[in-house]
Scaffold this motif. Structure first.
Motif, PDB file in Angstrom:
ATOM      1  N   VAL A  60     -21.266  27.702 -33.785  1.00 22.52           N
ATOM      2  CA  VAL A  60     -20.138  26.778 -33.868  1.00 22.52           C
ATOM      3  C   VAL A  60     -19.637  26.525 -32.451  1.00 22.52           C
ATOM      4  CG1 VAL A  60     -17.864  26.356 -34.893  1.00 22.52           C
ATOM      5  CG2 VAL A  60     -19.512  27.832 -36.078  1.00 22.52           C
ATOM      6  N   PRO A  61     -19.970  25.351 -31.869  1.00 22.21           N
ATOM      7  CA  PRO A  61     -19.501  25.072 -30.510  1.00 22.21           C
ATOM      8  C   PRO A  61     -17.985  24.904 -30.508  1.00 22.21           C
ATOM      9  CG  PRO A  61     -21.214  23.497 -31.183  1.00 22.21           C
ATOM     10  CD  PRO A  61     -20.763  24.234 -32.406  1.00 22.21           C
ATOM     11  N   LEU A  62     -17.316  25.583 -29.588  1.00 21.98           N
ATOM     12  CA  LEU A  62     -15.861  25.507 -29.484  1.00 21.98           C
ATOM     13  C   LEU A  62     -15.529  24.924 -28.117  1.00 21.98           C
ATOM     14  CD1 LEU A  62     -15.343  29.117 -30.886  1.00 21.98           C
ATOM     15  CD2 LEU A  62     -14.863  26.983 -32.116  1.00 21.98           C
ATOM     16  N   ASP A  63     -14.815  23.812 -28.116  1.00 25.66           N
ATOM     17  CA  ASP A  63     -14.444  23.135 -26.872  1.00 25.66           C
ATOM     18  C   ASP A  63     -13.798  24.132 -25.907  1.00 25.66           C
ATOM     19  OD1 ASP A  63     -13.319  21.619 -24.888  1.00 25.66           O
ATOM     20  OD2 ASP A  63     -12.238  20.254 -26.225  1.00 25.66           O
ATOM     21  N   PRO A  64     -14.423  24.397 -24.749  1.00 23.90           N
ATOM     22  CA  PRO A  64     -13.860  25.420 -23.846  1.00 23.90           C
ATOM     23  C   PRO A  64     -12.468  25.065 -23.326  1.00 23.90           C
ATOM     24  CG  PRO A  64     -15.730  24.284 -22.824  1.00 23.90           C
ATOM     25  CD  PRO A  64     -15.667  23.825 -24.238  1.00 23.90           C
ATOM     26  N   PHE A  65     -12.048  23.813 -23.514  1.00 20.26           N
ATOM     27  CA  PHE A  65     -10.714  23.426 -23.035  1.00 20.26           C
ATOM     28  C   PHE A  65      -9.701  23.325 -24.165  1.00 20.26           C
ATOM     29  CE2 PHE A  65     -13.352  21.372 -19.567  1.00 20.26           C
ATOM     30  CZ  PHE A  65     -13.156  22.429 -18.696  1.00 20.26           C
ATOM     31  N   MET A  66     -10.050  23.785 -25.356  1.00 17.04           N
ATOM     32  CA  MET A  66      -9.075  23.622 -26.435  1.00 17.04           C
ATOM     33  C   MET A  66      -8.024  24.729 -26.378  1.00 17.04           C
ATOM     34  SD  MET A  66     -10.683  24.458 -30.100  1.00 17.04           S
ATOM     35  CE  MET A  66     -12.330  25.042 -30.060  1.00 17.04           C
ATOM     36  N   PRO A  67      -6.813  24.401 -26.835  1.00 15.14           N
ATOM     37  CA  PRO A  67      -5.743  25.403 -26.778  1.00 15.14           C
ATOM     38  C   PRO A  67      -5.938  26.497 -27.846  1.00 15.14           C
ATOM     39  CG  PRO A  67      -4.957  23.364 -27.792  1.00 15.14           C
ATOM     40  CD  PRO A  67      -6.361  23.098 -27.327  1.00 15.14           C
ATOM     41  N   ALA A  68      -5.234  27.627 -27.646  1.00 11.36           N
ATOM     42  CA  ALA A  68      -5.405  28.806 -28.503  1.00 11.36           C
ATOM     43  C   ALA A  68      -5.105  28.527 -29.975  1.00 11.36           C
ATOM     44  CB  ALA A  68      -4.529  29.943 -27.992  1.00 11.36           C
ATOM     45  N   ASP A  69      -4.113  27.670 -30.236  1.00 12.04           N
ATOM     46  CA  ASP A  69      -3.749  27.357 -31.622  1.00 12.04           C
ATOM     47  C   ASP A  69      -4.909  26.732 -32.382  1.00 12.04           C
ATOM     48  OD1 ASP A  69      -1.208  28.226 -31.585  1.00 12.04           O
ATOM     49  OD2 ASP A  69      -0.325  26.329 -32.273  1.00 12.04           O
ATOM     50  N   ARG A  70      -5.539  25.764 -31.719  1.00 13.83           N
ATOM     51  CA  ARG A  70      -6.652  25.056 -32.352  1.00 13.83           C
ATOM     52  C   ARG A  70      -7.849  25.996 -32.510  1.00 13.83           C
ATOM     53  NH1 ARG A  70      -7.276  19.496 -32.896  1.00 13.83           N
ATOM     54  NH2 ARG A  70      -9.413  18.696 -33.017  1.00 13.83           N
ATOM     55  N   LYS A  91      -7.827  33.898 -20.862  1.00 18.25           N
ATOM     56  CA  LYS A  91      -6.415  33.646 -21.153  1.00 18.25           C
ATOM     57  C   LYS A  91      -6.228  33.132 -22.591  1.00 18.25           C
ATOM     58  CE  LYS A  91      -2.503  31.233 -19.106  1.00 18.25           C
ATOM     59  NZ  LYS A  91      -2.494  30.002 -19.914  1.00 18.25           N
ATOM     60  N   VAL A  92      -7.065  32.167 -22.965  1.00 20.65           N
ATOM     61  CA  VAL A  92      -6.948  31.588 -24.309  1.00 20.65           C
ATOM     62  C   VAL A  92      -7.379  32.598 -25.381  1.00 20.65           C
ATOM     63  CG1 VAL A  92      -7.723  29.701 -25.792  1.00 20.65           C
ATOM     64  CG2 VAL A  92      -7.249  29.261 -23.391  1.00 20.65           C
ATOM     65  N   LEU A  93      -8.458  33.349 -25.091  1.00 17.07           N
ATOM     66  CA  LEU A  93      -8.931  34.360 -26.052  1.00 17.07           C
ATOM     67  C   LEU A  93      -7.835  35.370 -26.362  1.00 17.07           C
ATOM     68  CD1 LEU A  93     -12.505  35.140 -24.678  1.00 17.07           C
ATOM     69  CD2 LEU A  93     -11.978  34.135 -26.901  1.00 17.07           C
ATOM     70  N   ALA A  94      -7.128  35.771 -25.305  1.00  9.63           N
ATOM     71  CA  ALA A  94      -6.094  36.799 -25.480  1.00  9.63           C
ATOM     72  C   ALA A  94      -4.951  36.300 -26.350  1.00  9.63           C
ATOM     73  CB  ALA A  94      -5.583  37.246 -24.116  1.00  9.63           C
ATOM     74  N   GLU A  95      -4.850  34.964 -26.523  1.00  7.76           N
ATOM     75  CA  GLU A  95      -3.761  34.397 -27.334  1.00  7.76           C
ATOM     76  C   GLU A  95      -4.152  34.157 -28.783  1.00  7.76           C
ATOM     77  OE1 GLU A  95      -2.097  30.806 -25.585  1.00  7.76           O
ATOM     78  OE2 GLU A  95      -2.344  31.666 -23.593  1.00  7.76           O
ATOM     79  N   ILE A  96      -5.426  34.473 -29.148  1.00  7.11           N
ATOM     80  CA  ILE A  96      -5.875  34.209 -30.521  1.00  7.11           C
ATOM     81  C   ILE A  96      -5.044  35.009 -31.514  1.00  7.11           C
ATOM     82  CG2 ILE A  96      -7.786  34.509 -32.167  1.00  7.11           C
ATOM     83  CD1 ILE A  96      -9.719  34.039 -29.923  1.00  7.11           C
ATOM     84  N   GLN A  97      -4.642  34.335 -32.610  1.00  5.57           N
ATOM     85  CA  GLN A  97      -3.888  35.010 -33.673  1.00  5.57           C
ATOM     86  C   GLN A  97      -4.888  35.536 -34.713  1.00  5.57           C
ATOM     87  OE1 GLN A  97      -0.435  34.955 -33.334  1.00  5.57           O
ATOM     88  NE2 GLN A  97      -0.876  33.929 -31.399  1.00  5.57           N
ATOM     89  N   ASP A  98      -4.500  36.524 -35.471  1.00  6.99           N
ATOM     90  CA  ASP A  98      -5.319  37.046 -36.581  1.00  6.99           C
ATOM     91  C   ASP A  98      -6.734  37.397 -36.153  1.00  6.99           C
ATOM     92  OD1 ASP A  98      -3.168  36.463 -38.190  1.00  6.99           O
ATOM     93  OD2 ASP A  98      -3.938  34.459 -38.688  1.00  6.99           O
ATOM     94  N   TYR A  99      -6.861  38.318 -35.228  1.00  6.04           N
ATOM     95  CA  TYR A  99      -8.200  38.622 -34.728  1.00  6.04           C
ATOM     96  C   TYR A  99      -8.752  39.929 -35.295  1.00  6.04           C
ATOM     97  CZ  TYR A  99      -4.963  40.965 -31.583  1.00  6.04           C
ATOM     98  OH  TYR A  99      -3.932  41.706 -31.085  1.00  6.04           O
ATOM     99  N   ALA A 100      -8.144  40.411 -36.385  1.00  5.39           N
ATOM    100  CA  ALA A 100      -8.493  41.731 -36.908  1.00  5.39           C
ATOM    101  C   ALA A 100     -10.001  41.939 -37.009  1.00  5.39           C
ATOM    102  CB  ALA A 100      -7.841  41.932 -38.272  1.00  5.39           C
TER     103      ALA A 100
END
Lengths: 86, 538
Positions: free
Chosen positions: B92-102, B123-132
């Motif tokens: 699943v390609p994830l836009d490297p410039f997308m914000p953490a919410d998306r 920086k964005v990875l560290a902001e990911i929610q629900d990463y259990a």
């Protein structure tokens, strides 16, 4: 050009990027932060920034100077402007 | 249900990764990937992706699990793609410039439990929610969830895990803008991707001597041609670092330095290269074919570019990411002296087209209608969104015959007397800005969520200089609420990919409405144009 005026250049660029390009005054930018890899500036913003530099510092930037090396960080841009105006 | 499948493991050629395994044996020292002078050979790519695949499997990745790739253009990007595929997984390609919410939304929506990334994205990875349940690969810095570094991956076995899969299994899911306010994932099979990449090899007659630029981001379907057609020819993918894509003169210099032979990109990239790329200082005779798509290319600009690159072949390639490379049009030399838009051409091999009217009946010859495509490259549907998939497909049932499934492109076209298709516009509110698909409805849905917003309208205005459009916003505040444009911009940046964030948001005291009470977006566009000509306010 003195150190003091160099930091003035950076401060003025920072102000322009934060208020005009990103429209987010709460944002903080460090002098050596990579503006391109981090995705802060997209290609349209790069063009707007170059236009701003041309009018603000009364220089004309030829296409061959619009390259990654001159625009990666605020320090790089500062060095470029100093080279062109100094 | 747990089933045990049996498969013969002799050499196969129907999977996306098959060519890499083949060329690792036949031309092991040929460069598969290159970036700024560094290369990865087919043999190295094969071994490293086997190691990643074995690591993924060891960490619990099962066939058809979704693996996120959140990575900038570096050699590891290739290892990430093939590592995921060799584990039998879906990348699943994830836009490297997308914000953490998306990013968090897609991770949850797609059920991604393994993500391949790098310190650049820290920086964005560290902001990911629900990463259990999330496990990250390739990041050196300490993350708040499970991680495996490249040094550990390099200790895994280099032999092929030989996971059981067939070409009807999914190979990748690509997310795109959705009109309901959240992105939607297009599911593509190995079969579709292999069909697409075989088409690419045949169309530009790719050989092992070619160097194909990977300029488009991975989450943009042009990348399927870049990576997989190239691998099918045993040629080299030259990754174009994101920073270089922002500087036309760096981009032209990179083409010359790396001796790139084929580029597939959007008109915007080529127009800025023509106008600001210092082309007179470059020798770009290495470029033998330029494919462009995503947006119409204004003939005047194309004519100038073809004069500068006078040996290069140019083709207009049309096709939504749901059904890539639908139609092709090879631009004649010299380009006729006319400012009429170029045709999008005729439908590709292994595809058929149908033009329908608003009642889903075939349009009469010479009349415009919505283009529908039946193709081997067609997606299987949108991930977890059968409702959207139903609307995207048109089923043609004839008694006693197999039902034909067409994709409704949403593009209005007309066929001319020579059989060439011409693009006339959209039937909905999707726009293209610098080649990126943006649903204006998505922007409105996201920004209308703000507590102080009464009405929000997104509209596209022409960006004539770059033959594209710019996205603008207009907003009114709820009575007695204090609405700050800067706050709204922050919200937009946190929810939308950078290219979908409005350039400007205008705070209005009153929103223009049509007589039926809808927001009058056409009026907003007219007012904006008047404003830009007369320097007044919106």
């Amino acid at each position: 050009m003195t150190e003091n005026s160099a930091s003035k250049i950076i401060a003025s660029l920072k102000q322009f990027i934060i208020t005009e390009l990103l429209n987010d005054e709460s944002m903080s930018l460090s002098d050596d932060q990579d503006l391109l890899l981090s995705g802060l500036l997209d290609s349209l913003n790069v063009i707007r920034l170059a236009g701003h530099i041309e009018s603000e510092f009364s220089i004309s930037i030829p296409p061959e100077d619009m390259v990654v090396e001159n625009f990666s960080t605020l320090v790089d841009i500062d060095t470029y402007i100093k080279n062109r105006t100094g | 249900m747990n089933i045990k499948e049996i498969q013969h493991t002799e050499t196969v050629d129907y999977l996306i990764q098959s060519p890499v395994e083949y060329f690792a044996r036949v031309t092991p020292n040929q460069a598969a990937l290159a970036v700024q002078g560094r290369t990865l050979t087919y043999s190295e790519l094969d071994r490293k992706s086997n190691q990643l695949a074995n690591t993924l499997i060891k960490n619990g990745a099962l066939p058809q699990d979704r693996i996120g790739i959140f990575h900038h253009k570096e050699l590891e990007l290739g290892v990430a793609i093939y590592g995921a595929l060799k584990a039998g997984c879906v990348f699943v390609p994830l836009d490297p410039f997308m914000p953490a919410d998306r990013l968090s939304f897609i991770i949850n929506d797609c059920g991604i439990r393994h993500i391949i990334s790098s310190d650049v994205q820290f920086k964005v990875l560290a902001e990911i929610q629900d990463y259990a349940e999330l496990h990250c690969y390739g990041v050196e810095k300490e993350l708040p969830f499970d991680q495996t570094r490249w040094s550990e991956i390099a200790e895994s076995s280099t032999s092929n895990p030989n996971v059981i899969m067939i070409d009807q299994d999914l190979g990748y899911i690509m997310y795109t803008s959705g009109s309901t306010g959240v992105p939607k994932g297009m599911m593509h099979t190995h079969h579709g991707s292999v069909t697409y990449s075989r088409w690419g090899v045949a169309y530009v007659d790719l050989t092992a001597a070619d160097k194909v630029a990977s300029h488009a981001p991975l989450h943009f379907d042009l990348s399927i041609f870049d990576f997989f057609s190239t691998a099918r020819a045993g040629a080299t993918v030259v990754l174009v670092p994101e920073a270089i894509t922002k500087f036309p003169a760096s981009w032209s210099s990179y083409i010359e330095k790396e001796q790139i032979t084929i580029v597939f990109t959007v008109p915007y990239t080529l127009i800025t290269m023509l106008e600001q790329g210092a082309m007179e200082k470059r020798d770009l005779s290495c470029l033998r074919w330029i494919l462009f798509g995503g947006e119409p290319f204004p003939p005047t600009k194309l004519r100038s570019l073809m004069a500068v690159l006078n040996k290069t072949t140019f083709s207009n390639i049309y096709g939504p990411a749901e059904a890539p490379c639908c139609t092709t049009y090879e631009v004649p030399r010299p380009l006729p002296e006319s400012d009429d838009p170029l045709p999008i051409g005729i439908v590709s091999s292994n595809s058929t087209d149908l033009i329908i009217d608003e009642n889903n009946n075939e349009s009469k010859p010479g009349e415009s209608g919505e283009l529908c495509i039946r193709s081997s490259t067609l997606m299987k549907g949108y991930w977890n969104r059968p409702d959207l998939s139903d609307r995207a497909f048109l089923e043609i049932k004839e008694p006693g015959k197999l039902t034909k499934i067409f994709y409704r492109t949403g593009d209005r076209v007309v066929r001319d007397d020579n059989g060439q298709l011409h693009f006339l516009g959209r039937i909905d509110r999707m726009v293209k800005t610098r080649g990126h698909r943006v649903e204006l409805d998505e922007i409105e849905a996201v920004l209308s969520d703000h507590a102080a917003v009464y009405e929000f309208a997104a509209f596209a205005v022409p960006d004539n200089e770059h033959a594209s459009v710019l996205i603008m916003g207009a907003v009114t505040a709820k009575p007695s609420y204090d609405l700050s444009v800067s706050d709204l911009m922050k919200l937009a940046r946190s929810k939308l990919p950078p290219y979908a964030v409005p350039r400007e948001i205008y705070l209005l005291s009153e929103m223009p409405h049509t007589s039926s009470g809808k927001i009058d977006r056409r009026m907003l566009v007219e007012r904006w144009q008047k404003m830009s000509e007369t320097d007044s306010s919106l």
